[in-house]
Design an enzyme around this catalytic site. Structure first.
Site, short mmCIF file in Angstrom:
data_model
loop_
_atom_site.label_atom_id
_atom_site.label_comp_id
_atom_site.label_asym_id
_atom_site.label_seq_id
_atom_site.Cartn_x
_atom_site.Cartn_y
_atom_site.Cartn_z
CG PHE A 141 21.64 -19.23 -39.46
CD1 PHE A 141 22.42 -19.72 -40.63
CD2 PHE A 141 21.79 -17.86 -39.07
CE1 PHE A 141 23.26 -18.74 -41.34
CE2 PHE A 141 22.81 -17.00 -39.82
CZ PHE A 141 23.26 -17.53 -40.83
CG ASP A 226 21.63 -16.64 -31.58
OD1 ASP A 226 21.40 -15.40 -31.57
OD2 ASP A 226 22.40 -17.16 -32.65
CE LYS A 255 19.95 -11.25 -38.53
NZ LYS A 255 20.10 -12.79 -38.23
C1 LIG Z 1 21.31 -13.31 -38.36
C2 LIG Z 1 21.59 -14.48 -37.14
C3 LIG Z 1 22.98 -14.58 -36.72
C4 LIG Z 1 24.07 -13.99 -37.67
O1 LIG Z 1 24.05 -12.50 -37.68
P1 LIG Z 1 25.08 -11.76 -38.48
O2 LIG Z 1 25.04 -10.43 -38.16
O3 LIG Z 1 24.44 -12.13 -40.03
O4 LIG Z 1 26.39 -12.30 -38.64
C5 LIG Z 1 23.27 -15.44 -35.62
N1 LIG Z 1 22.08 -15.88 -34.91
C6 LIG Z 1 20.89 -15.87 -35.46
C7 LIG Z 1 19.85 -16.60 -34.62
C8 LIG Z 1 20.70 -14.90 -36.77
O5 LIG Z 1 19.29 -14.79 -36.97
#
Ligand SMILES: *Cc1c(COP(=O)(O)O)cnc(C)c1O
Length: 404
Positions: A141, A226, A255
């Site tokens: 994700f 990520d 985040k």
């Molecule tokens: C939440 C998340 C995203 C996307 O972030 P948004 O601020 O919702 O666009 C990307 N990668 C990971 C691992 C995430 O948990």
């Protein structure tokens, strides 16, 4: 009692139905607690998917937001502002890179990393035009843009949204040999979550990221790490890659970088990668704005000053142990690192959602991830006694006959 229903009805009537929230309407938050419109208090054990590592309305972060809102909020990058540079310096120094590029949401930062990696591939590695390939993991994700969902293995994320961008290739998460075998001369990057969050709190074998980075390095491939969900203390280290001694070639953060009050994301890299960007190549109207920079700096400082990574490790390993001691036929596995915990429900006991609903009824807010897993990720500022206080609730909900 009925205010909840009317707020839910109003939201359902006027919003797109792209979410299925638990039926709780929150009107106030402080630390790890939130209150609903009917006056009930809940323990927030989701933390907005780890965007609230510092807790709700951390005083230092709210103060930074207020002070900055009273001076200057937005310039666009057409002009400089007096806040961006010091924020990026603090972030780059904490993360151990020479440069940072600010964005707003996580998905934008992932897109930025993809663009950086491709351009590096063409300009530095020498890949032929439009041939650049990026390896991703099954069950990943990375956000919701069309490019990103195009390389999701989750059918629902893709269904109806094609055609998708080419140039992505899958390997199983945690499989370094598969990574090595998938690399070709056109491979520019390997994009990975050190622990898969939305994929169900999936922890790869120890040493996977270290091995992946070695393989990338040996083949002139960039490791795009990520850490939007795993970063900033969540897993018991400042970054989850620290468990393996690597933060990658591009570190992606978001985040909790916004401290739960404002969207702030960024990519971090060293000069060789970041220098591929020239004026006009990439941008964002709000990226690097003074309000976001002030909030980002305060949010980072709270993580570091309050030593939230160590707190997460201590409390997380203790709490995971406590959860493992709950004797329930519904529990398949408790796994995670620090306070990023997944409690997987046995397939025979049904989905995780009814368990989350039952937890909510008893004052604990979690959410389900990947069908069968209850995600437990409280703010890292939580006290041990508070965490301990939630255990009887988990015990009750997991007792046979209560939910299933
Ligand atoms: C939440 C998340 C995203 C996307 O972030 P948004 O601020 O919702 O666009 C990307 N990668 C990971 C691992 C995430 O948990």
């Amino acid at each position: 009692m009925h205010r909840t229903e009317s707020f839910v009805r109003e939201a359902e009537r006027w919003s797109a139905h792209n979410y299925a929230p638990l039926p709780v309407v929150i009107e106030r938050g402080e630390g790890c607690w939130v209150w609903d419109v009917d006056g009930n208090r809940y323990l927030d054990m989701l933390s907005a998917y780890s965007a609230l590592n510092q807790g709700h309305r951390h005083p230092a972060i709210v103060r930074a937001l207020r002070d900055q809102a009273d001076r200057l909020t937005l310039t666009s990058r057409a002009f400089h502002n007096d806040r961006m540079g010091s924020f990026l310096q603090a972030l780059a120094e904490a993360a151990g890179f020479t440069r940072a590029l600010p964005m707003n949401t996580g998905a934008e930062a992932v897109e930025t990393a993809i663009k950086a990696a491709r351009k590096w591939g063409y300009e530095v590695k020498g890949v032929s035009e439009n041939r650049a390939e990026i390896i991703v993991c099954e069950n990943n994700f990375h956000g919701r843009t069309t490019t990103i969902v195009g390389f999701s293995s989750e059918e629902q994320y893709r269904d109806g949204f094609g055609p998708f961008a080419p140039g992505f290739k899958f390997i199983p998460h945690g499989d370094a040999d598969a990574l090595e075998a998938a690399i070709t001369d056109d491979t520019v990057a390997f994009l990975v979550e050190p622990i898969q969050g939305e994929g169900g709190i999936v922890v790869p074998p120890n040493g996977f990221l270290a091995r992946a980075h070695e393989i990338c390095h040996a083949n002139r491939v960039l490791l795009l790490n990520d850490e939007i969900q795993t970063g900033l203390g969540r897993t018991g280290r400042l970054f989850c890659g620290d468990w393996d001694g690597t933060r990658g070639d591009i570190l992606i953060v978001g985040k909790a970088l916004g401290g739960g009050v404002y969207p702030v994301s960024a990519i971090l890299a060293n000069d060789e990668v970041m220098d591929v960007f020239h004026p006009g190549d990439h941008g964002s109207t709000f990226g690097g704005n003074p309000l976001g920079a002030a909030v980002g700096l305060a949010s980072l400082r709270v993580i570091l000053d309050e030593d939230l990574a160590n707190r997460s490790e201590e409390l997380g390993s203790w709490f995971m142990n406590q959860l493992r001691q709950i004797d329930s036929p519904h529990v398949k596995e408790v796994r995670g690192r620090g306070l990023m915990i997944g409690l997987e429900i046995e397939a025979a006991s049904g989905m995780a959602r009814p368990f989350c609903e039952a937890l909510k009824e008893r004052g604990v807010l979690c959410n389900d991830t990947h069908h069968h897993t209850v995600r437990i990720a409280p703010p890292l500022v939580i006290e041990r006694e508070t965490l301990e206080g939630s255990l009887p609730v988990f015990e009750e909900v997991l007792r046979p006959g209560v939910v299933a």
